[in-house]
Enzyme design. Structure first.
Site, PDB file in Angstrom:
ATOM      1  N   VAL A  61       0.835  -1.212   0.000  1.00 47.94           N
ATOM      2  CA  VAL A  61       0.000   0.000   0.000  1.00 47.94           C
ATOM      3  C   VAL A  61       0.869   1.263   0.000  1.00 47.94           C
ATOM      4  CG1 VAL A  61      -1.833   1.266   1.193  1.00 47.94           C
ATOM      5  CG2 VAL A  61      -1.862  -1.235   1.195  1.00 47.94           C
ATOM      6  N   GLU A 104      -3.005 -10.416   3.773  1.00 48.34           N
ATOM      7  CA  GLU A 104      -2.244  -9.811   4.873  1.00 48.34           C
ATOM      8  C   GLU A 104      -0.858 -10.459   4.934  1.00 48.34           C
ATOM      9  OE1 GLU A 104      -3.651  -7.215   6.911  1.00 48.34           O
ATOM     10  OE2 GLU A 104      -4.813  -7.417   5.093  1.00 48.34           O
ATOM     11  N   LYS A 124     -12.830  -5.151  10.243  1.00 49.25           N
ATOM     12  CA  LYS A 124     -13.576  -4.220   9.380  1.00 49.25           C
ATOM     13  C   LYS A 124     -15.019  -4.052   9.848  1.00 49.25           C
ATOM     14  CE  LYS A 124     -10.549  -5.150   5.475  1.00 49.25           C
ATOM     15  NZ  LYS A 124     -10.275  -6.097   4.380  1.00 49.25           N
ATOM     16  N   GLY A 165     -10.999  -1.391   0.894  1.00 50.60           N
ATOM     17  CA  GLY A 165      -9.973  -0.968  -0.072  1.00 50.60           C
ATOM     18  C   GLY A 165     -10.367   0.329  -0.753  1.00 50.60           C
ATOM     19  N   ILE A 188     -13.208   1.163  -2.091  1.00 50.59           N
ATOM     20  CA  ILE A 188     -14.633   1.532  -2.066  1.00 50.59           C
ATOM     21  C   ILE A 188     -14.846   2.675  -1.077  1.00 50.59           C
ATOM     22  CG2 ILE A 188     -17.002   0.723  -1.692  1.00 50.59           C
ATOM     23  CD1 ILE A 188     -15.938  -2.139  -1.804  1.00 50.59           C
ATOM     24  N   ASP A 243      -9.451 -10.442   9.740  1.00 51.12           N
ATOM     25  CA  ASP A 243      -9.440  -9.190   8.972  1.00 51.12           C
ATOM     26  C   ASP A 243     -10.883  -8.682   8.779  1.00 51.12           C
ATOM     27  OD1 ASP A 243      -7.904  -7.296   7.068  1.00 51.12           O
ATOM     28  OD2 ASP A 243      -9.511  -8.083   5.809  1.00 51.12           O
ATOM     29  N   GLU A 248     -10.391   5.982   5.696  1.00 48.52           N
ATOM     30  CA  GLU A 248     -11.250   5.475   4.614  1.00 48.52           C
ATOM     31  C   GLU A 248     -10.718   4.149   4.059  1.00 48.52           C
ATOM     32  OE1 GLU A 248     -14.266   7.043   3.229  1.00 48.52           O
ATOM     33  OE2 GLU A 248     -14.244   4.945   2.627  1.00 48.52           O
ATOM     34  N   GLY A 263      -1.019  -9.357  -4.074  1.00 49.89           N
ATOM     35  CA  GLY A 263      -0.929  -8.300  -3.052  1.00 49.89           C
ATOM     36  C   GLY A 263      -2.211  -8.090  -2.279  1.00 49.89           C
ATOM     37  N   GLY A 305      -5.722  -4.645  -2.610  1.00 47.61           N
ATOM     38  CA  GLY A 305      -4.787  -4.417  -3.712  1.00 47.61           C
ATOM     39  C   GLY A 305      -4.129  -3.062  -3.576  1.00 47.61           C
TER      40      GLY A 305
HETATM   41  N1  HSE Z   1      -6.098  -8.714   3.232  1.00 50.71           N
HETATM   42  C1  HSE Z   1      -7.130  -7.756   3.003  1.00 50.71           C
HETATM   43  C2  HSE Z   1      -8.161  -8.358   2.073  1.00 50.71           C
HETATM   44  C3  HSE Z   1      -6.537  -6.513   2.421  1.00 50.71           C
HETATM   45  O1  HSE Z   1      -7.872  -9.384   1.451  1.00 50.71           O
HETATM   46  O2  HSE Z   1      -9.261  -7.828   1.964  1.00 50.71           O
HETATM   47  C4  HSE Z   1      -7.471  -5.344   2.352  1.00 50.71           C
HETATM   48  O3  HSE Z   1      -7.889  -4.929   3.616  1.00 50.71           O
END
Ligand code: HSE
Length: 413
Positions: free
Chosen positions: A12, A185, A200, A129, A131, A196, A124, A182, A298
């Site tokens: 990132v 994590e 979120k 990602g 969005i 993950d 954000e 990419g 990504g």
């Molecule tokens: N590893 C996370 C995913 C990256 O695959 O959504 C984005 O937060």
């Protein structure tokens, strides 16, 4: 002129710096001023990069440089990201971050510190990602009481599930591909075990419901137990299996929140969200359902959200007072076992017909499913709505020879 620093030059971080230089003119036009990346913090050296002179290993240099007003934290992880971000805010510098773990664990505290020091803390990029989701929820849906959020929030697991279902690719090969692209994590266990997604949904729920939802209070189950047999039964039922993060306000003001694979009907707006794409459904009392869709992971999609936050910080004359939430009591989120669901259950047993008869007696009014090449001693069905506790009680009455192969909740969106 805004001079900025970027903490971290991974997937990132490098995307942020590249995007900054690629779209420099339009970024500056939108920010209404010149913007320059002055420092990039990383423990590694990058001598071949055209901007190699901007690298430093010294965080104090950034912290104590009065010219730096905006910092992007894109290192990930809790430490030292938390210590760095806290110090930066306390030194009067605004911070933007893509770090879900940081916001999910420390969001209430960091937002409070930002307000105290009259700076901004934006995130954000931490959910979905590329969005736009945090700002639309906070600003455009502000007139709504949000009652429910459900989303496919992890690109890696959605990519893996899609490859398994449509291309019959093995779990390991699909994960390897997601890592190469990419998406995953640094430790992909956080993706496949649902952590993950949990971070979120905690961020979205905290924002929507106004009090911090901590990851350790949210039931979290990943996709490592899913098999192609479960996928086939889901198809017979008329849907697909997706990893869903969900939070819902209960009438007593408490919340139910959870991350789990779920059967989703084929006509659901979430059913056809495939590959690395994320989809988030927000249910508001005025809008009804609103669905956000786009690339959830990504390099450039995530960098896009980070840079947009940097532009917003550069433009802002004041602290965003409304982007915040309160800390919360420990028992704010109810035990998911007390929340009613329909369940998909799959069993096998050496007891054959005897086991089937007992299952039919224990779970009357169920919908029985079939798949190609279904062994004689395997059964799968959808139960009527019941709590997890009630399900456990019924399962306890089965014989030791009866094996529960999988248990998946149903969701209706
Ligand atoms: N590893 C996370 C995913 C990256 O695959 O959504 C984005 O937060």
């Amino acid at each position: 002129m805004a001079k900025v620093a970027v903490l971290g030059h991974g997937v990132v971080g490098s995307g942020v710096v590249e995007l900054f230089h690629k779209n420099k003119d339009s970024i500056e036009a939108r920010a209404g001023q010149h913007m320059e990346v002055k420092y990039i913090l990383d423990i590694r050296d990058f001598p071949d990069l055209p901007y190699h002179d901007k690298f430093t290993k010294d965080f104090q240099l950034i912290l104590n440089d009065p010219e730096i007003t905006v910092v992007a934290e894109v290192m990930g992880g809790l430490s030292p990201a938390f210590e760095y971000v806290k110090s930066l805010l306390e030194h009067g510098k605004s911070v933007v971050t893509s770090n879900k773990e940081l916001v999910a664990e420390k969001g209430a505290l960091l937002l409070h510190i930002a307000k105290e020091h009259n700076v901004n803390f934006f995130f954000e990029a931490s959910v979905g990602g590329g969005i736009p989701i945090i700002r639309p929820m906070h600003q455009c849906l502000a007139a709504n009481e949000i009652t429910e959020i459900a989303g496919i929030l992890n690109g890696t697991t959605n990519f893996i599930l899609t490859k398994m279902i449509h291309d019959q690719m093995s779990f390991d090969d699909a994960l390897k591909m997601a890592q190469e692209l990419g998406y995953a994590e640094r430790n992909p266990a956080a993706d496949v075990e649902g952590r993950d997604t949990c971070r979120k949904i905690c961020i979205l729920a905290s924002l929507a419901f106004g009090s911090h939802v901590y990851p350790n209070t949210v039931y979290t189950e990943g996709i490592t137990n899913l098999t192609l047999e479960d996928v086939a039964y889901a198809e017979d039922w008329g849907g697909v299996i997706k990893l869903i993060g969900r939070a819902k306000k209960l009438p007593d003001g408490k919340l139910t929140a959870g991350v789990f694979p779920a059967f989703i009907g084929e006509h659901s707006q979430l059913a056809n969200i495939d590959d690395v794409f994320n989809g988030v459904l927000i249910r508001g009392d005025a809008t009804g359902d609103v669905v956000f869709y786009g690339r959830g992971a990504g390099k450039f999609p995530t960098a896009s959200a980070v840079v947009a936050d940097m532009i917003d910080v550069a433009k802002a004359n004041t602290t965003s007072k409304s982007l915040s939430w309160e800390d919360s009591a420990e028992n704010h989120v109810v035990d998911i076992q007390t929340v009613p669901f329909s369940f998909y259950l799959r069993f096998c047993s050496e007891r054959g017909d005897e086991c089937e008869a007992q299952l039919r007696e224990l779970f009357p009014d169920s919908t029985w499913l079939a798949r190609k090449k279904q062994p004689e001693n395997e059964w799968a069905f959808i139960t009527p709505v019941m709590t997890g506790l009630e399900l456990q009680e019924r399962l306890a009455r089965l014989d030791e020879a009866d094996q529960l192969l999988n248990r998946i909740r149903l969701l209706d969106y």
